[in-house]
Design a protein around this motif. Structure first.
Motif, PDB file in Angstrom:
ATOM      1  N   LYS A   1      83.991  43.114  74.048  1.00 11.82           N
ATOM      2  CA  LYS A   1      83.119  43.342  75.211  1.00 11.82           C
ATOM      3  C   LYS A   1      83.161  42.146  76.110  1.00 11.82           C
ATOM      4  O   LYS A   1      83.332  41.050  75.728  1.00 11.82           O
TER       5      LYS A   1
ATOM      6  N   ARG B   1      78.655  37.475  69.248  1.00 10.35           N
ATOM      7  CA  ARG B   1      78.279  37.649  70.652  1.00 10.35           C
ATOM      8  C   ARG B   1      77.827  36.289  71.160  1.00 10.35           C
ATOM      9  O   ARG B   1      76.899  35.687  70.621  1.00 10.35           O
TER      10      ARG B   1
ATOM     11  N   ARG C   1      88.767  40.315  71.715  1.00 11.54           N
ATOM     12  CA  ARG C   1      87.561  40.529  72.528  1.00 11.54           C
ATOM     13  C   ARG C   1      87.234  42.016  72.507  1.00 11.54           C
ATOM     14  O   ARG C   1      88.103  42.843  72.694  1.00 11.54           O
TER      15      ARG C   1
ATOM     16  N   THR D   1      81.808  39.239  73.612  1.00 11.97           N
ATOM     17  CA  THR D   1      81.727  39.582  72.196  1.00 11.97           C
ATOM     18  C   THR D   1      83.136  39.643  71.631  1.00 11.97           C
ATOM     19  O   THR D   1      84.012  40.280  72.215  1.00 11.97           O
TER      20      THR D   1
END
Length: 69
Positions: A69, A25, A67, A31
């Motif tokens: 988030k 993150r 990816r 993230t």
């Protein structure tokens, strides 16, 4: 996946699980998961003087990522 906060201006937390998936993150909010990262590489990153630099030089662009988030 157990996550831990790290001391880095670029990365806020990392997680690693038994299937060698590293989750990062970023301080910017994104993230990502990186696949098939050896545990020794993660250990070296966590013990390095600069987690962000180690990540940029040894993980980013070296392992398949997605990816989340």
């Amino acid at each position: 996946m157990r996550k831990m906060t790290v001391q880095s201006s670029a990365i806020s937390s990392v997680g690693f699980n038994t299937d060698n998936t590293l989750e990062v993150r970023f301080s910017s909010g994104g993230t990502y998961r990186y696949f098939n990262v050896p545990q020794t590489t993660v250990e070296q990153m966590l013990s390095s003087d600069s987690i962000g630099n180690f990540f940029s030089n040894n993980i980013s662009g070296q392992f398949r990522s997605r990816r989340v988030k």
